[in-house]
Each structure stands twice: as C-alpha cells, then as structure tokens.
Design an enzyme around this catalytic site. Structure first.
Site, PDB file in Angstrom:
ATOM      1  CG  HIS A   1      14.792  40.970 -12.528  1.00  0.00           C
ATOM      2  ND1 HIS A   1      13.773  40.720 -11.622  1.00  0.00           N
ATOM      3  CD2 HIS A   1      14.233  41.722 -13.509  1.00  0.00           C
ATOM      4  CE1 HIS A   1      12.657  41.265 -12.040  1.00  0.00           C
ATOM      5  NE2 HIS A   1      12.892  41.887 -13.167  1.00  0.00           N
TER       6      HIS A   1
ATOM      7  CG  ASP B   1      10.817  47.303 -12.373  1.00  0.00           C
ATOM      8  OD1 ASP B   1      11.458  47.849 -13.280  1.00  0.00           O
ATOM      9  OD2 ASP B   1      10.125  46.265 -12.538  1.00  0.00           O
TER      10      ASP B   1
ATOM     11  CG  ASP C   1       8.445  47.844 -15.310  1.00  0.00           C
ATOM     12  OD1 ASP C   1       9.094  46.792 -15.522  1.00  0.00           O
ATOM     13  OD2 ASP C   1       8.537  48.507 -14.249  1.00  0.00           O
TER      14      ASP C   1
HETATM   15  N1  LIG Z   1       9.373  37.869 -19.775  1.00  0.00           N
HETATM   16  C1  LIG Z   1      10.510  38.472 -19.130  1.00  0.00           C
HETATM   17  C2  LIG Z   1      10.110  39.630 -18.301  1.00  0.00           C
HETATM   18  C3  LIG Z   1      11.324  40.309 -17.725  1.00  0.00           C
HETATM   19  C4  LIG Z   1      10.930  41.498 -16.866  1.00  0.00           C
HETATM   20  C5  LIG Z   1      11.980  42.558 -16.887  1.00  0.00           C
HETATM   21  C6  LIG Z   1      11.666  43.752 -16.017  1.00  0.00           C
HETATM   22  O1  LIG Z   1      11.083  44.733 -16.398  1.00  0.00           O
HETATM   23  N2  LIG Z   1      12.059  43.705 -14.766  1.00  0.00           N
HETATM   24  O2  LIG Z   1      11.897  44.774 -13.943  1.00  0.00           O
HETATM   25 MG   LIG Z   2       9.430  46.265  -7.720  1.00  0.00          MG
HETATM   26 ZN   LIG Z   3      10.224  45.594 -14.477  1.00  0.00          ZN
END
Ligand SMILES: NCCCCCC(=O)NO
Ligand SMILES: [Mg+2]
Ligand SMILES: [Zn+2]
Length: 343
Positions: free
Chosen positions: A159, A195, A284
């Site tokens: 991110h 992801d 995830d």
């Molecule tokens: N409410 C915040 C969610 C952040 C996502 C983090 C994540 O797993 N990014 O791949």
């Molecule tokens: Mg992705």
């Molecule tokens: Zn994620």
C-alpha cells in the site's frame, strides 16, 4: 527455497489500530511473522537467513527523501510535542485545500499518509528498514542464481506510495525489490499482487512506466480498502499505458473464480517476458480472514504456487497481508510448497 527473516520485525509492535471508531489490537501483529517462520521451519522449506544491510539508497530509489526523513523522525517529533498516545494521522489535504508539506507533526502525518488505521510508535522505523532489507536480500539471492526466495517481510509494503504510508505499510518492499532488479540491468520486471487488497502503492509507483508491469487481483475497491484506487479502468498512463492491470472480484469469490483472474494475469506476464517476477503475497484471500471477503481454502494456495512456478521465472515472494494467524503459516508455506512441486 530460502527464507529471509529479520527478528527486528518485532520492533513494530504498536498497541492500537483505529477500526470501527475504536482503537483495537492491530491485525498486523508480530505473531503473524513468527507463525509463518515456525511453519517454514517445521516444513523444512529451506534455510532461513537474516537480511544484509543495504542502507537507504535502494529505498530512496522508490521513496522520496522527504518521506523517508519523515518516517525516521516521526515518533521522536510526536513525543517531543507531548502527545499521550501512539502517532495516528487525523488531518488530510481535502479537496480544494493546499497540498504543501506542513512543519507540524500532525500536519506531516496527514501529508504523508492516506489512511488512519496505521499507528506509529517506537521501533516502527527500524522494523520498516529491516523489512526493506529482507526484500533486498531475497532479491539479491535470486539475482545471484536462486530460482526463488521468500522475503518474510513485516511490516508489509504494497500500500505504500513513493511518499505515503497506510494499510499497515511504510516502505513498498516489492517495489524496492523490483527497482533493484532494474538497477542491476533487468530490462523488464513484473509484480503480481495476490493480496486480497489492491496494491495501490505499487501501482502508483510504476504507473507511468513500461519497464515494470504491475498486476493486482483484489476485492472491489467500491466495497473495501483502499477504496480510492484499484479499478479496472486504471491501465497505466503515458509510457506506462497498458502496463497496469487490475482484476476485481465481489464478496464470496472462491478459488474457482479467482483463479480465472490469476490465469489472465499469468498470460499477461508471459507476454511481457520479464527477467524477474515479484509476487506480493498476501493470504488475506483466505476464507476465514477477519478483514476480507474471498473464500480461498488452504489447499488452493498449493495451486496458486504451482501456477506461479509454471511461469518459469526467477521469483521473489514478498510477504504482504493475511490476518487469520492460526492459518497464515499453513497458507503461506502451501504457496511455496506448491511452487516447489511439493504439494
Ligand atoms: N481497515 C484497514 C485495512 C487495511 C488493509 C491492510 C491489508 O491487508 N492490505 O493488504
Ligand atoms: Mg491484490
Ligand atoms: Zn491485504
């Protein structure tokens, strides 16, 4: 396959995450990395090595000097202002305001972030630097002839923009590794982000470039984080037009559907003929993940690893998300075992 791991990840041990209007125990916690490491060892995936120190030069090939300096001094500046809690951004440059860098730490926290869930405290800087070194060490292993290497990065990175943190990410480990390949003479590099969330930082960093192909499969940003990037009409700009691909899926997506997007991604990568491949590996996408909505099962991660291996490319895996800590070790190592044909 070798795994690169730094015990310094545990210096990233914030106690808060803003979620649902309260401060919760962070999903992105030290036990994630420790659980994956334990599974790597119990499954004898391969040697586990600590990272080499590469300094900030390779980090600054991706991230701006102002941003790096902000991250280095953020916690000390926050404490110096007598703040009682962990450093959390609370003010941003809204539409019609002026995007200049403020002097005050509250202003700089907002200037250098895009979300409020990622608290900063003592040790965050050191852990983020170690995580970048983990990715660079894995990249060096592959550049030196290893077919693949697993960068067990924590904190994650996909991110992070050139000058923005958020989504638990500070340095974009996958982007730093990709740029290292480019700086070592690899003409083309592909990054595949599997992801659950869009790799908005990775997309943004390479968006106007045709030397690094960025692809992400993820949950519909209309419904989930990061909300403001990751739609299918984002295909790159200028020189980079056609070198970004987003594939989005709705809630409840099983592997049988998700893998169609994986196939599309793999065909695009094969066409691009990169010299190296980076997999931004979040698990995830798992059916039990607490913050996501896909329905992949543990066995599906073997298939994922097998499909990636069929690209026959030198491959670096960078650890991204995945928050069902009971299953994270199995799911991550299943990918590696699938890759190695040990499924
Ligand atoms: N409410 C915040 C969610 C952040 C996502 C983090 C994540 O797993 N990014 O791949
Ligand atoms: Mg992705
Ligand atoms: Zn994620």
């Amino acid at each position: 396959m070798k795994t690169v791991f730094s015990p310094l990840h545990s210096l990233r041990s914030v106690k808060t995450e803003l979620d649902g209007g309260i401060l919760i125990e962070p999903h992105e916690k030290p036990s994630r990395a420790e659980t994956i490491l334990a599974r790597v060892k119990s499954q004898t995936l391969g040697e586990v090595i600590e990272p080499e120190e590469f300094g900030l030069a390779p980090v600054k090939r991706v991230h701006t000097p102002d941003y790096v300096a902000f991250l280095e001094h953020c916690w000390a500046d926050w404490v110096a202002e007598g703040k009682p809690g962990e450093a959390i951004p609370a003010v941003w440059c809204g539409r019609g305001m002026r995007p200049r860098m403020p002097k005050d730490i509250d202003g700089r926290l907002g200037y250098f972030s895009f979300a409020a869930e990622t608290s900063i405290s003592a040790g965050t800087w050191e852990a983020a630097c170690a995580s970048a070194n983990v990715a660079l060490t894995a990249q060096k292993l592959v550049a030196n002839g290893e077919r693949a290497a697993f960068a067990l990065c924590r904190p994650p990175g996909h991110h992070a923009h050139a000058d923005l943190f958020g989504g638990y990410c500070f340095f974009n480990n996958a982007a730093i590794a990709a740029q290292a390949f480019r700086d070592q003479g690899y003409e083309r590099v592909a990054i595949l982000d599997v992801d659950f969330h869009h790799g908005n930082g990775t997309q943004a960093i390479f968006y106007d470039r045709s030397d690094v192909l960025t692809i992400s499969l993820h949950g519909d940003p209309d419904l989930v984080f990061p909300h403001f990037l990751g739609f299918e009409d984002e295909t790159g700009e200028a020189e980079g037009e056609g070198y970004n691909l987003n594939i989005i899926y709705p809630p409840g997506t099983p592997y049988s559907e998700w893998s169609k997007g994986l196939e599309t991604a793999c065909k695009r990568i094969a066409d691009f003929q990169p010299g190296a491949l980076i997999i931004a590996l979040g698990v995830d996408t798992f059916e039990e993940d607490p913050i996501s909505f896909f329905k992949l099962k543990s066995k599906d991660y073997f298939s994922l690893g097998q499909r990636i291996e069929h690209l026959r490319l030198p491959t670096v895996f960078t650890m991204e998300g995945g928050y069902d800590v009971d299953a994270i070790g199995v799911n991550v190592v299943n990918v590696m075992q699938g890759f190695e044909g040990r499924a």
